[in-house]
Design a protein around this motif. Structure first.
Motif, PDB file in Angstrom:
ATOM      1  N   UNK A  39       0.659  -1.190   0.113  1.00 28.73           N
ATOM      2  CA  UNK A  39      -0.092   0.198   0.189  1.00 28.73           C
ATOM      3  C   UNK A  39       0.687   1.128  -0.322  1.00 28.73           C
ATOM      4  N   UNK A  40       1.860   1.255   1.056  1.00 26.37           N
ATOM      5  CA  UNK A  40       2.445   2.296   0.749  1.00 26.37           C
ATOM      6  C   UNK A  40       3.650   2.685  -0.353  1.00 26.37           C
ATOM      7  N   UNK A  41       4.287   1.669  -1.294  1.00 24.21           N
ATOM      8  CA  UNK A  41       4.547   1.589  -2.513  1.00 24.21           C
ATOM      9  C   UNK A  41       3.731   1.939  -3.017  1.00 24.21           C
ATOM     10  N   UNK A  42       2.683   1.431  -3.646  1.00 24.73           N
ATOM     11  CA  UNK A  42       1.828   1.926  -4.595  1.00 24.73           C
ATOM     12  C   UNK A  42       0.892   3.672  -4.546  1.00 24.73           C
ATOM     13  N   UNK A  43       1.275   3.640  -2.786  1.00 27.57           N
ATOM     14  CA  UNK A  43       0.137   5.599  -2.872  1.00 27.57           C
ATOM     15  C   UNK A  43       1.507   6.631  -3.056  1.00 27.57           C
ATOM     16  N   UNK A  44       2.405   6.117  -2.830  1.00 25.89           N
ATOM     17  CA  UNK A  44       3.471   6.934  -3.093  1.00 25.89           C
ATOM     18  C   UNK A  44       4.242   6.955  -4.988  1.00 25.89           C
ATOM     19  N   UNK A  45       3.727   6.153  -5.681  1.00 26.40           N
ATOM     20  CA  UNK A  45       3.268   5.926  -6.822  1.00 26.40           C
ATOM     21  C   UNK A  45       2.384   6.935  -7.633  1.00 26.40           C
ATOM     22  N   UNK A  46       1.619   6.245  -6.523  1.00 28.26           N
ATOM     23  CA  UNK A  46       0.251   7.474  -7.098  1.00 28.26           C
ATOM     24  C   UNK A  46      -0.012   8.966  -6.832  1.00 28.26           C
ATOM     25  N   UNK A  47       0.629   9.531  -5.931  1.00 27.93           N
ATOM     26  CA  UNK A  47       0.818  10.372  -5.638  1.00 27.93           C
ATOM     27  C   UNK A  47       2.397  11.398  -6.362  1.00 27.93           C
ATOM     28  N   UNK A  48       3.308  10.271  -6.549  1.00 23.09           N
ATOM     29  CA  UNK A  48       4.395  11.087  -7.557  1.00 23.09           C
ATOM     30  C   UNK A  48       3.691  11.149  -9.040  1.00 23.09           C
ATOM     31  N   UNK A  49       3.080  10.130  -9.708  1.00 23.94           N
ATOM     32  CA  UNK A  49       2.178  10.535 -11.032  1.00 23.94           C
ATOM     33  C   UNK A  49       1.221  11.765 -10.723  1.00 23.94           C
ATOM     34  N   UNK A  50       0.604  11.620  -9.745  1.00 27.16           N
ATOM     35  CA  UNK A  50      -0.266  13.106  -9.772  1.00 27.16           C
ATOM     36  C   UNK A  50      -1.948  12.879 -10.101  1.00 27.16           C
ATOM     37  N   UNK A  51      -2.120  11.169  -9.655  1.00 27.71           N
ATOM     38  CA  UNK A  51      -2.950  10.619  -9.846  1.00 27.71           C
ATOM     39  C   UNK A  51      -3.756  10.654  -8.405  1.00 27.71           C
ATOM     40  N   UNK A  52      -3.515  10.900  -7.539  1.00 27.26           N
ATOM     41  CA  UNK A  52      -4.241  10.739  -6.258  1.00 27.26           C
ATOM     42  C   UNK A  52      -3.542  12.617  -5.147  1.00 27.26           C
ATOM     43  N   UNK A  53      -3.960  13.352  -4.611  1.00 30.13           N
ATOM     44  CA  UNK A  53      -3.833  14.113  -3.534  1.00 30.13           C
ATOM     45  C   UNK A  53      -4.535  13.961  -2.024  1.00 30.13           C
ATOM     46  N   UNK A  54      -4.053  14.419  -1.339  1.00 31.45           N
ATOM     47  CA  UNK A  54      -4.066  14.292  -0.165  1.00 31.45           C
ATOM     48  C   UNK A  54      -4.262  15.570   0.706  1.00 31.45           C
ATOM     49  N   UNK A  55      -5.442  16.129   0.919  1.00 36.15           N
ATOM     50  CA  UNK A  55      -5.662  17.556   0.879  1.00 36.15           C
ATOM     51  C   UNK A  55      -6.233  17.573   2.100  1.00 36.15           C
ATOM     52  N   UNK A  56      -6.599  19.352   2.163  1.00 34.02           N
ATOM     53  CA  UNK A  56      -7.545  19.390   2.927  1.00 34.02           C
ATOM     54  C   UNK A  56      -8.888  20.047   1.887  1.00 34.02           C
ATOM     55  N   UNK A  57      -9.924  20.088   1.883  1.00 39.25           N
ATOM     56  CA  UNK A  57     -10.810  21.065   1.480  1.00 39.25           C
ATOM     57  C   UNK A  57     -11.954  21.607   2.166  1.00 39.25           C
ATOM     58  N   UNK A  58     -11.763  23.560   2.387  1.00 35.23           N
ATOM     59  CA  UNK A  58     -12.648  23.592   3.179  1.00 35.23           C
ATOM     60  C   UNK A  58     -13.889  24.543   2.749  1.00 35.23           C
ATOM     61  N   UNK A  59     -15.003  24.313   3.352  1.00 33.77           N
ATOM     62  CA  UNK A  59     -15.732  25.106   2.580  1.00 33.77           C
ATOM     63  C   UNK A  59     -16.483  26.087   2.522  1.00 33.77           C
ATOM     64  N   UNK A  60     -16.940  26.798   1.372  1.00 32.11           N
ATOM     65  CA  UNK A  60     -17.323  28.434   0.997  1.00 32.11           C
ATOM     66  C   UNK A  60     -17.912  28.667   2.039  1.00 32.11           C
ATOM     67  N   UNK A  61     -18.038  28.723   2.992  1.00 33.46           N
ATOM     68  CA  UNK A  61     -18.494  29.312   4.184  1.00 33.46           C
ATOM     69  C   UNK A  61     -17.541  29.507   4.964  1.00 33.46           C
ATOM     70  N   UNK A  62     -16.268  28.688   4.907  1.00 30.46           N
ATOM     71  CA  UNK A  62     -15.148  29.698   5.418  1.00 30.46           C
ATOM     72  C   UNK A  62     -14.023  30.464   4.675  1.00 30.46           C
TER      73      UNK A  62
ATOM     74  N   UNK B  60     -14.202  21.597   7.230  1.00 31.46           N
ATOM     75  CA  UNK B  60     -13.251  21.080   6.242  1.00 31.46           C
ATOM     76  C   UNK B  60     -13.743  19.278   6.050  1.00 31.46           C
ATOM     77  N   UNK B  61     -13.158  19.709   5.066  1.00 30.79           N
ATOM     78  CA  UNK B  61     -13.056  17.584   5.234  1.00 30.79           C
ATOM     79  C   UNK B  61     -11.203  17.732   3.698  1.00 30.79           C
ATOM     80  N   UNK B  62     -11.107  16.247   5.228  1.00 27.82           N
ATOM     81  CA  UNK B  62     -10.177  15.425   4.507  1.00 27.82           C
ATOM     82  C   UNK B  62      -9.792  14.637   3.671  1.00 27.82           C
ATOM     83  N   UNK B  63      -9.652  14.698   2.378  1.00 26.98           N
ATOM     84  CA  UNK B  63      -9.535  14.239   0.705  1.00 26.98           C
ATOM     85  C   UNK B  63      -8.607  13.363   0.393  1.00 26.98           C
TER      86      UNK B  63
END
Lengths: 157, 160
Positions: A39-62, B60-63
């Motif tokens: 999982x660690x190796x696959x995740x690293x590969x997916x992140x490096x090739x910009x297939x997946x990104x883990x981040x925060x989405x904040x709501x419009x209200x914020x 917020x949501x961690x995605x």
């Protein structure tokens, strides 16, 4: 953009993390019947090739409950690339795509007042060289939107 | 969802700790509670409960954001839709049920809606136009443009 071929396991990893971005590698490994290292190796590969990104989405209200403003821009073909760059450099603009048909470029911005929209469109965009026309529409709401599907353009993690 | 109306509850206010947590998670949504706790000088349990509170209040949501390409989508279309003789919301509901339509914005201006459509191949345009959109009543105009390059695409602020 080089896209690595994704196999069944990659798809299942993406699907699992789409449901819960904070789940541990160990848990995903046991769910999918592979090792934590895999999982660690696959995740690293997916992140490096910009297939997946883990981040925060904040709501419009914020962000002061802005409205999404869409700007369909018609431009001289020889100016499209320079315009794409100029628009991308504007911090208030959230997305810029190049288009065939309809418009030359489509840009969006999150704007909290009519005055700010006027400032952006009339003073900053319409004055750019090569811009022929800017068609503006305000989003009143989004009955369908998935924050988890996007084009990941930033640098690889 | 409505941008303002559905979110007319109080705007959650963030304290310094929550802002710190969000900043770290924005950089790396996989940072563990312990890593975040150590950087901010609190316990992992505190971090865990704050993240839970922020997500429950929809601040917020961690995605895990995945790229169109990861799902095999090769073609993006931006489509303007005009509705005549039928309630626009009813048409939007039917369009929202189509799997290839991944976002719908109700808009002011020449069109009533702006769609973003993701397709795996050009063959799917026929399915979209004839079988899917073609079977929805009330659409009087459809203007589709092909996106050939995405130069900027920010997704860190969205309706939650």
């Amino acid at each position: 953009m080089t896209k690595p071929a994704l196999d069944e396991l990659d798809h299942r990893i993406i699907e699992t993390f789409s449901r819960d971005a904070r789940v541990s590698n160990r848990q995903v490994a046991s769910e999918l019947g592979v090792t934590e290292g895999t999982i660690r190796t696959r995740l690293r590969r997916l992140q490096n090739s910009r297939m997946i990104q883990f981040t925060v989405v904040t709501d419009y209200r914020m962000a002061g409950s802005p409205n999404l403003v869409m700007m369909g821009i018609k431009a001289n073909p020889s100016h499209v690339q320079a315009l794409a760059k100029a628009l991308s450099d504007m911090p208030e603009i959230g997305s810029v795509v190049l288009m065939m048909g309809r418009y030359s470029l489509l840009a969006t911005a999150l704007i909290t007042s009519v005055e700010a929209a006027d400032q952006l469109i009339r003073r900053k965009i319409r004055t750019l060289e090569g811009v022929q026309d800017v068609e503006v529409s305000w989003s009143i709401g989004a009955p369908k939107y998935d924050a988890r599907l996007a084009r990941i353009t930033g640098p690889a993690e | 969802m409505q941008i303002r109306e559905s979110n007319d509850g109080a705007v959650p206010t963030l304290d310094e700790l929550e802002t710190g947590i969000i900043d770290i998670l924005r950089e790396n949504g996989r940072a563990t509670n312990l890593e975040i706790a150590e950087r901010l000088g609190v316990t992992a349990a505190t971090v865990s409960s704050r993240i839970k509170r922020l997500e429950e209040s929809r601040a917020m949501k961690v995605v895990a954001v995945s790229d169109f390409a990861a799902h095999g989508f090769e073609i993006l279309l931006a489509v303007g839709v005009k509705v005549t003789g039928r309630d626009v919301d009813a048409v939007a509901t039917e369009l929202a049920a189509l799997p290839e339509v991944f976002s719908i914005n109700m808009v002011t201006g020449r069109f009533d809606m702006e769609l973003l459509v993701a397709l795996r191949s050009f063959d799917e345009i026929a399915v979209l136009l004839t079988e899917h959109v073609g079977n929805i009543q009330g659409i009087s105009d459809l203007d589709a443009g092909v996106v050939y390059d995405v130069v900027k695409f920010e997704f860190n602020v969205a309706p939650l």
